[in-house]
Enzyme design. Structure first.
Site, short mmCIF file in Angstrom:
data_model
loop_
_atom_site.label_atom_id
_atom_site.label_comp_id
_atom_site.label_asym_id
_atom_site.label_seq_id
_atom_site.Cartn_x
_atom_site.Cartn_y
_atom_site.Cartn_z
CB SER A 1 -5.52 1.80 7.12
OG SER A 1 -5.62 1.64 8.52
NE ARG B 1 -3.08 -4.85 8.14
CZ ARG B 1 -3.65 -5.31 9.25
NH1 ARG B 1 -4.59 -6.21 9.19
NH2 ARG B 1 -3.25 -4.86 10.42
CG HIS C 1 -6.36 -2.98 4.39
ND1 HIS C 1 -5.58 -1.91 4.03
CD2 HIS C 1 -6.13 -3.20 5.70
CE1 HIS C 1 -4.91 -1.49 5.09
NE2 HIS C 1 -5.21 -2.26 6.11
NE ARG D 1 -0.75 -1.31 4.71
CZ ARG D 1 -0.83 -0.91 5.97
NH1 ARG D 1 -1.50 0.18 6.28
NH2 ARG D 1 -0.27 -1.60 6.93
CD GLU E 1 -17.27 3.29 3.59
OE1 GLU E 1 -16.36 3.04 4.41
OE2 GLU E 1 -18.48 3.35 3.91
CG ASP F 1 -8.36 -6.33 9.93
OD1 ASP F 1 -7.94 -6.39 11.10
OD2 ASP F 1 -8.06 -5.40 9.16
CG PHE G 1 -15.72 -0.85 4.17
CD1 PHE G 1 -16.72 -1.73 4.60
CD2 PHE G 1 -14.61 -0.67 4.96
CE1 PHE G 1 -16.59 -2.40 5.80
CE2 PHE G 1 -14.47 -1.35 6.16
CZ PHE G 1 -15.46 -2.22 6.59
#
Length: 309
Positions: free
Chosen positions: A32, A162, A104, A5, A53, A112, A78
Site C-alpha cells: 500500500s 493514495r 494514504h 504514492r 507503529e 476506507d 496511524f
C-alpha cells in the site's frame, strides 16, 4: 496522471541504491505504501515490524543513532496518529535522523472511511519542535521529496495520498526543502497550495483568467514555511487563499495565516477540511463534498477579493 504514492516507492528505491545507510521499516503495509519496491531490492535492509507503529518509531530512532537513515512508513492516520508520543520523544526531542512516512493521507483515501483518512496529521506534527513537514504535489515531486529527505539531516514527516493525481511537475522541476515556488504568475490574489490541491489551484487560476489574475504558489514544505515567498506575493496581490487536503486548523492554512498576521496582514480564506471527520465514499465525490475542488477555490478567490481594502 500517476499514482501519488509510487513517487515515494521509486524515490526510496533510488535513495537505497545511492546510499547503503538507507533502511526501510513498515507496519504490514509495504504494498500500500509502495515500500515493497525497496523491500524486494534490499531485503537485508528492510524490517517488517507488523501492526505496531509505536514500536516501529522506537526501532527507527535506534537505527538512526547507529548511523542509519530509517524511513518508517504506515498510513498517516496511524503514523503519526498512533506513534505521536514516540515521534515527540524518540525523534523530535532526541533529534534523530528519522524519516516518518504518512501514506494514504487526506480524504481521498475514499471508501476506507473516516477511521483511515488522515486529516489531522499536519496539525499534530507541526506543533512539535525540530521536525520538517513535506506535502508534495504529485508523483515527480514526491520522488524528489523522498530523495531530498534521504540527504537531509534531521527528522522529517512526509505525507502523500493514495490515488492517482495529475502530473503538474516533471523530473526537471526544481525542488528544495524549505522552498515554495510560484507556478502561475498573477497580481489580483495569491493561492498557496500543497499536495493534490496544487492542481486544483492551477485549474482555478486558468478558469478565472483573464478577469482575475491568480498567482499560484506550490508550498511542498509546510514546516519550515517559506514565509518570504508568501509575503512577497501577498504584498503584490493584497489577498491570499490557502488550499490543502487536510484540516485547516493547524495545517497549511494555519501556518500561512500565522506568517501573514505577523509580517503582512491581508485578507485570507482557507480551503480545506473544516473541523470535521470524513466518511466513506468515492475519492472524487468526497473531494467535492468537502469543498476541495477548483470550484471551491474559485469561490474563495472571489470572496477574499471583496475583502480587500
Amino acid at each position: 496522471m500517476e499514482l501519488h504514492r509510487l513517487g515515494f516507492g521509486e524515490g526510496l528505491l533510488e535513495a537505497g541504491k545511492k546510499n547503503e545507510a538507507v533502511v526501510g521499516l513498515c507496519c504490514d503495509l509495504t504494498g500500500s505504501t509502495k515500500m515493497d519496491l525497496f523491500a524486494k531490492e534490499f531485503p537485508e535492509r528492510f524490517i517488517e515490524v507488523g501492526i505496531a507503529e509505536q514500536n516501529m518509531i522506537g526501532i527507527a530512532a535506534g537505527l538512526a543513532l547507529e548511523g542509519k537513515i530509517p524511513f518508517a512508513s504506515s498510513y498517516a492516520v496511524f503514523n503519526p496518529g498512533r506513534s505521536w508520543d514516540q515521534i515527540r520523544v524518540s525523534v523530535c526531542y532526541s533529534k534523530t535522523n528519522v524519516k516518518i512516512i504518512g501514506a494514504h493521507a487526506g480524504i481521498s483515501v475514499g471508501k476506507d472511511g473516516a477511521t483511515h483518512q488522515g486529516l489531522e496529521d499536519i496539525a499534530s506534527i507541526r506543533a512539535l519542535p525540530s521536525i520538517t513537514i513535506l506535502a508534495p504535489a504529485d508523483y515527480d515531486e514526491n520522488k524528489k521529496a523522498t530523495l531530498a529527505s534521504a540527504k537531509f539531516i534531521g527528522p522529517i514527516y512526509l505525507r502523500f495520498g493514495r490515488e492517482v493525481v495529475p502530473k503538474i511537475t516533471t523530473s526537471q522541476t526544481p525542488f528544495a526543502i524549505g522552498k515554495a515556488k510560484i507556478f502561475v504568475e498573477g497580481e489580483d490574489v495569491t493561492v498557496v497550495a500543497c499536495g493534490p490541491l496544487v492542481f486544483e489551484a492551477i485549474k482555478a487560476a486558468q478558469a478565472l483568467y483573464p478577469k482575475i489574475k491568480v498567482e499560484v504558489i506550490n508550498s511542498p514544505t509546510i514546516k519550515p514555511l517559506d514565509c518570504d515567498t508568501i509575503v512577497k506575493s501577498a504584498k503584490k496581490t493584497g489577498a491570499v487563499v490557502t488550499a490543502e487536503e487536510a484540516q485547516i486548523i493547524g495545517g497549511l492554512g494555519g501556518a500561512v495565516a500565522e506568517c501573514l498576521s505577523e509580517n503582512y496582514p491581508v485578507p485570507i480564506h482557507r480551503v480545506g477540511i473544516k473541523d470535521t471527520f470524513g466518511e466513506t465514499g468515492g475519492p472524487d465525490n468526497l473531494m467535492k463534498k468537502y469543498g476541495l475542488k477548483s470550484d471551491n477555490i474559485i469561490t474563495a478567490v472571489k470572496e477574499v477579493i471583496l475583502m480587500k481594502k
